[in-house]
Design an enzyme around this catalytic site. Structure first.
Site, short mmCIF file in Angstrom:
data_model
loop_
_atom_site.label_atom_id
_atom_site.label_comp_id
_atom_site.label_asym_id
_atom_site.label_seq_id
_atom_site.Cartn_x
_atom_site.Cartn_y
_atom_site.Cartn_z
N GLY A 241 0.83 -1.21 0.00
CA GLY A 241 0.00 0.00 0.00
C GLY A 241 0.86 1.25 0.00
N TYR B 158 -13.93 -4.49 9.45
CA TYR B 158 -12.64 -3.80 9.64
C TYR B 158 -12.08 -4.07 11.04
CZ TYR B 158 -9.27 0.09 9.56
OH TYR B 158 -8.12 0.87 9.60
N THR C 175 -12.78 -6.50 13.04
CA THR C 175 -12.43 -7.92 13.13
C THR C 175 -11.06 -8.18 12.52
OG1 THR C 175 -14.76 -8.54 13.00
CG2 THR C 175 -13.16 -10.25 12.43
N THR C 176 -10.82 -7.61 11.34
CA THR C 176 -9.54 -7.87 10.66
C THR C 176 -8.38 -7.27 11.43
OG1 THR C 176 -9.69 -5.89 9.22
CG2 THR C 176 -10.62 -7.97 8.36
N LYS C 177 -8.54 -6.09 11.97
CA LYS C 177 -7.42 -5.46 12.67
C LYS C 177 -7.12 -6.17 13.99
CE LYS C 177 -6.42 -2.21 9.67
NZ LYS C 177 -5.20 -2.36 8.83
N ARG D 117 0.19 5.64 -1.78
CA ARG D 117 -0.37 6.90 -1.24
C ARG D 117 -0.50 6.76 0.28
NH1 ARG D 117 -5.06 4.38 -3.82
NH2 ARG D 117 -6.42 3.61 -2.17
N LEU E 171 -3.75 -7.59 -3.51
CA LEU E 171 -3.64 -8.41 -2.30
C LEU E 171 -4.99 -8.86 -1.75
CD1 LEU E 171 -0.72 -6.57 -0.42
CD2 LEU E 171 -0.59 -8.58 -1.91
N1 LIG Z 1 -6.16 6.87 7.62
C1 LIG Z 1 -6.48 6.59 8.88
O1 LIG Z 1 -7.02 7.43 9.60
C2 LIG Z 1 -6.17 5.23 9.44
C3 LIG Z 1 -6.52 5.00 10.79
C4 LIG Z 1 -6.22 3.77 11.35
C5 LIG Z 1 -5.58 2.81 10.59
N2 LIG Z 1 -5.26 3.05 9.28
C6 LIG Z 1 -4.57 1.99 8.55
O2 LIG Z 1 -3.43 2.53 7.90
C7 LIG Z 1 -3.17 1.79 6.70
C8 LIG Z 1 -3.03 2.73 5.52
O3 LIG Z 1 -4.25 3.46 5.39
P1 LIG Z 1 -4.37 4.79 4.51
O4 LIG Z 1 -5.31 5.66 5.23
O5 LIG Z 1 -3.02 5.28 4.11
O6 LIG Z 1 -5.14 4.18 3.24
P2 LIG Z 1 -5.20 4.63 1.72
O7 LIG Z 1 -4.87 6.06 1.56
O8 LIG Z 1 -6.52 4.14 1.21
O9 LIG Z 1 -4.03 3.77 1.05
C9 LIG Z 1 -4.15 2.38 1.01
C10 LIG Z 1 -3.01 1.79 0.20
O10 LIG Z 1 -3.24 0.38 0.10
C11 LIG Z 1 -3.30 -0.02 -1.26
N3 LIG Z 1 -4.26 -1.08 -1.47
C12 LIG Z 1 -5.59 -1.04 -1.24
N4 LIG Z 1 -6.16 -2.17 -1.64
C13 LIG Z 1 -5.17 -2.95 -2.13
C14 LIG Z 1 -5.14 -4.24 -2.73
N5 LIG Z 1 -6.27 -4.94 -2.93
N6 LIG Z 1 -3.96 -4.74 -3.12
C15 LIG Z 1 -2.81 -4.04 -2.95
N7 LIG Z 1 -2.78 -2.81 -2.40
C16 LIG Z 1 -3.96 -2.28 -2.01
C17 LIG Z 1 -3.72 1.25 -2.00
O11 LIG Z 1 -3.32 1.25 -3.37
P3 LIG Z 1 -4.24 0.74 -4.57
O12 LIG Z 1 -5.65 1.15 -4.30
O13 LIG Z 1 -3.62 1.38 -5.76
O14 LIG Z 1 -4.07 -0.75 -4.58
C18 LIG Z 1 -2.96 2.32 -1.23
O15 LIG Z 1 -1.63 2.40 -1.69
C19 LIG Z 1 -4.29 0.77 6.58
O16 LIG Z 1 -3.87 -0.45 7.14
C20 LIG Z 1 -5.39 1.37 7.44
O17 LIG Z 1 -6.28 0.39 7.92
C21 LIG Z 1 -5.54 4.24 8.70
#
Ligand SMILES: NC(=O)c1ccc[n+]([C@@H]2O[C@H](COP(=O)([O-])OP(=O)(O)OC[C@H]3O[C@@H](n4cnc5c(N)ncnc54)[C@H](OP(=O)(O)O)[C@@H]3O)[C@@H](O)[C@H]2O)c1
Length: 266
Positions: free
Chosen positions: A16, A161, A163-165, A19, A67
């Site tokens: 991921g 979500y 559950t997975t985390k 971005r 993934l």
């Molecule tokens: N943002 C928050 O406030 C927050 C809070 C708590 C936890 N988190 C956790 O932090 C992590 C990153 O979140 P984020 O906010 O940065 O999310 P994001 O901006 O949506 O970025 C997610 C990244 O994962 C990739 N991805 C998504 N589906 C995929 C797939 N099927 N196969 C391969 N890559 C995939 C996306 O690229 P593509 O779509 O191009 O594949 C992207 O690069 C996650 O684990 C999220 O649960 C975030």
């Protein structure tokens, strides 16, 4: 010339990485001297991040993989080994927050896709990449979770979500115990409430479908300026990853300078 960056000579895989938190983490690791393997589905985003990493003087191998698809997970592991010969650092960051809404109304395929992406891909990639780390006697595995695991009742409408985390955290702590004494550490990272596409996507959802309260929570935290930047979150992750701690739940809110409220840790 001697390269005295703390991660010089190390290679890191960030899933991921196109971005958000993944991109910021990849850049932080490169800034600390690591070479990178970057994984996601969007080729344009991966290419842009790879360019930024090369500008920092480090190598970057983008790998396109889905993934959510078990075959994609398997071939991604093989491709990572092919391009890198094995990584020293693995950051399992890719995840989706969907499906949201009442559990009785969820699509079964959506549930299974989320489980594969958020949990099983991390476990499988770890299994594929672990032998090289153990052989080298050094490795860092970080699984990106969410603070919601500490209060699962706080995200009604996000059952899959949550559950997975929770599963990812249990996997990580168990793995750390298994790896005790090998030089390979495994830790959870709760990144805080971060201003990314994931947050924006939730705000864009129909409140009736995902639940008014859930929707309002995400709209309010954005409107009140309570989101931290991906760079801030990645900096805390990097600082922790440079140490030897294992089996820990690292939370950005507990970082020095933070107060327990991610809003104040900007
Ligand atoms: N943002 C928050 O406030 C927050 C809070 C708590 C936890 N988190 C956790 O932090 C992590 C990153 O979140 P984020 O906010 O940065 O999310 P994001 O901006 O949506 O970025 C997610 C990244 O994962 C990739 N991805 C998504 N589906 C995929 C797939 N099927 N196969 C391969 N890559 C995939 C996306 O690229 P593509 O779509 O191009 O594949 C992207 O690069 C996650 O684990 C999220 O649960 C975030």
């Amino acid at each position: 010339m001697l390269d005295d960056h703390p991660l010089a000579g190390r290679t890191a895989l960030v899933t991921g990485a196109g971005r958000g938190i993944g991109r910021a983490t990849a850049l932080a690791l490169a800034g600390a001297g690591a070479d990178l393997v970057l994984l996601a589905r969007s080729a344009d985003q991966l290419a842009a991040v790879a360019g930024e990493i090369r500008d920092l003087g480090r190598t970057a191998h983008p790998i396109r993989a889905d993934l959510e698809d078990p075959r994609g997970v398997r071939s991604a592991g093989d491709e990572v080994l092919d391009v890198s010969g094995g990584v020293d650092i693995l950051v399992n960051n890719a995840a989706r927050v969907a499906p949201l809404g009442g559990t009785a109304r969820l699509d079964q395929d959506d549930i299974l896709d989320a489980l594969v992406l958020n949990v099983l891909s991390a476990v499988a990639l770890t299994s594929a990449l672990l032998p090289v780390m153990v052989r080298r006697g050094w490795g860092r595995i970080v699984n990106v979770s969410s603070g919601i695991v500490a209060r699962p009742e706080g995200m009604v409408g996000g059952n899959v979500y949550v559950t997975t985390k929770a599963a990812l955290e249990a996997h990580t702590v168990n793995l750390a115990a298994e790896l005790d004494g090998t030089g390979v550490t495994a830790n959870v990272y709760r990144p805080g409430t971060v201003d990314t596409a994931m947050q924006e996507w939730i705000r864009d959802q129909d409140p009736e479908r995902i639940g008014e309260a859930l929707h309002q929570r995400f709209v309010s935290s954005h409107a009140e300026g309570r989101l931290i930047t991906p760079e801030r979150s990645a900096a805390v992750l990097l600082e922790r990853l440079l140490g030897d701690g294992t089996g820990r739940i690292w939370d950005v809110a507990a970082a020095p300078g933070a107060t327990g409220d991610p809003a104040r840790s900007r």
